[in-house]
Design an enzyme around this catalytic site. Sequence first.
Site, short mmCIF file in Angstrom:
data_model
loop_
_atom_site.label_atom_id
_atom_site.label_comp_id
_atom_site.label_asym_id
_atom_site.label_seq_id
_atom_site.Cartn_x
_atom_site.Cartn_y
_atom_site.Cartn_z
N GLY A 10 22.36 121.22 60.04
CA GLY A 10 21.49 120.58 59.05
C GLY A 10 20.05 121.02 59.24
O GLY A 10 19.12 120.23 59.11
N GLY A 13 17.01 120.45 56.61
CA GLY A 13 16.51 119.13 56.26
C GLY A 13 15.10 118.91 56.74
O GLY A 13 14.48 119.78 57.37
N GLN A 14 14.57 117.73 56.46
CA GLN A 14 13.18 117.42 56.77
C GLN A 14 12.88 117.55 58.25
O GLN A 14 11.88 118.14 58.65
CB GLN A 14 12.86 116.01 56.28
CG GLN A 14 11.37 115.65 56.36
CD GLN A 14 11.11 114.24 55.90
OE1 GLN A 14 11.93 113.34 56.11
NE2 GLN A 14 9.97 114.02 55.28
N LEU A 15 13.76 117.03 59.10
CA LEU A 15 13.54 117.11 60.54
C LEU A 15 13.85 118.50 61.07
O LEU A 15 13.10 119.05 61.89
CB LEU A 15 14.41 116.07 61.26
CG LEU A 15 14.34 116.05 62.78
CD1 LEU A 15 12.92 115.79 63.28
CD2 LEU A 15 15.30 115.00 63.34
N ASP A 36 23.37 125.49 58.45
CA ASP A 36 23.35 124.59 57.31
C ASP A 36 24.49 125.00 56.40
O ASP A 36 24.98 126.13 56.49
CB ASP A 36 22.01 124.66 56.57
CG ASP A 36 21.71 123.38 55.80
OD1 ASP A 36 20.86 122.60 56.25
OD2 ASP A 36 22.33 123.16 54.74
N ARG A 38 24.06 125.39 53.34
CA ARG A 38 23.39 126.28 52.38
C ARG A 38 22.94 127.56 53.07
O ARG A 38 22.68 127.57 54.27
CB ARG A 38 22.16 125.59 51.79
CG ARG A 38 22.46 124.33 51.01
CD ARG A 38 21.17 123.59 50.69
NE ARG A 38 20.59 122.97 51.88
CZ ARG A 38 19.38 122.43 51.93
NH1 ARG A 38 18.60 122.47 50.86
NH2 ARG A 38 18.93 121.87 53.03
N ASP A 54 30.23 124.57 57.06
CA ASP A 54 30.34 123.16 56.72
C ASP A 54 30.79 122.40 57.97
O ASP A 54 31.87 122.65 58.50
CB ASP A 54 31.36 122.98 55.60
CG ASP A 54 31.43 121.55 55.08
OD1 ASP A 54 30.88 120.64 55.74
OD2 ASP A 54 32.04 121.35 54.01
N TYR A 144 24.43 104.28 53.89
CA TYR A 144 23.73 105.06 54.92
C TYR A 144 23.56 104.23 56.19
O TYR A 144 23.89 104.67 57.30
CB TYR A 144 22.37 105.49 54.37
CG TYR A 144 21.50 106.26 55.34
CD1 TYR A 144 21.86 107.53 55.79
CD2 TYR A 144 20.29 105.73 55.80
CE1 TYR A 144 21.06 108.23 56.67
CE2 TYR A 144 19.48 106.43 56.67
CZ TYR A 144 19.87 107.67 57.09
OH TYR A 144 19.07 108.38 57.97
N LYS A 148 25.32 104.60 59.92
CA LYS A 148 24.50 104.78 61.12
C LYS A 148 24.86 103.78 62.21
O LYS A 148 24.95 104.14 63.39
CB LYS A 148 23.01 104.68 60.77
CG LYS A 148 22.48 105.88 59.98
CD LYS A 148 22.64 107.17 60.76
CE LYS A 148 22.05 108.36 60.02
NZ LYS A 148 22.27 109.63 60.76
#
Length: 332
Positions: A10, A13-15, A36, A38, A54, A144, A148
Amino acid sequence: MKQEKILVIGAFGQLGTELVPALRTLYGEANVIASDVREPSSMNAIQGPFVSFDVLDKKSLETIVRRHHIAQIYLLAAMLSATGEQFPTKAWDLNMQSLINVLEVAKDQHLNRVFWPSSIAVFGKSSPKKDCPQDGPFDPTTVYGISKIAGEHWCNYYYEKYGVDVRSIRYPGLISYTAMPGGGTTDYAVDIFHQALAKNEYTCFLRHDSALPMMYMPDAVRATLELMEAPAYLIKNRHSYNIAGVSFTPAELAEAIRTYLPDFTISYRPDSRQSIADSWPDSIDDTAAFRDWGWEARYGISAMTREMLQHLAARYPSTGERSELLHPAVFA
């Protein structure tokens, strides 16, 4: 320089966009493999080793771990709160099965460490609003948050039963100038800076007085690295650690922006994300993280606002008076 091989899942992503470079500084570019689902593009290009796969495909994960002699995995792939409410079963499948796959591979391949991010979304309406404690109560109101809190128990289970050294942080809302908003309830605190520079105005999807815990990305990256670099005997919590940065409302953030853009205006049009924000704490107690591994935030709202505008100003060429307001000298 450390020599362990690390896989970051991932990474776009933002992080991930800021954590990957930080890890490569510590471990060397060749030793940190970004991944990722993508392929890289001009919007999310990450220099250095990259594989596209994936994480829900466990066999592909096993192959990559063995082929690259991976010793640590950072699992950052997830569907965030607001997007998850639109696609609840998909969010559950991604958020849960990705974690189970990583924990299973970590167990079978005897990995040294695993990092998995949790969130303040594990808290809910029965949780204290001020200085929400480490140990709950937990009553998440989103898929979400449900994923978590379930994931936290899986992490602890794999540590207790199989000895997997898995570590976790409950992130508040993350604010970064590198990545665009990614579908979270706290993402107004990123988008507001872009809109302030592009249009000098912003319409917020939360009420003016919706206080939420936030964290500037440099603090979040540092917290992650400090947790993962800490000796195992210091890590007393194998569910997830609260960490606090700074709490503020949209109105308070708008006022901080006006320090540099005095004519900036904000309006409010709460939508479905308001009910999610209302279920979360206003502030977080991170005493356990400070006690166990020395965590302490460095950025408040003023320093964060200053840096966000400073870094983003070049993306939004301005004219007239606004060009003077955004001149680098303003930030000196």
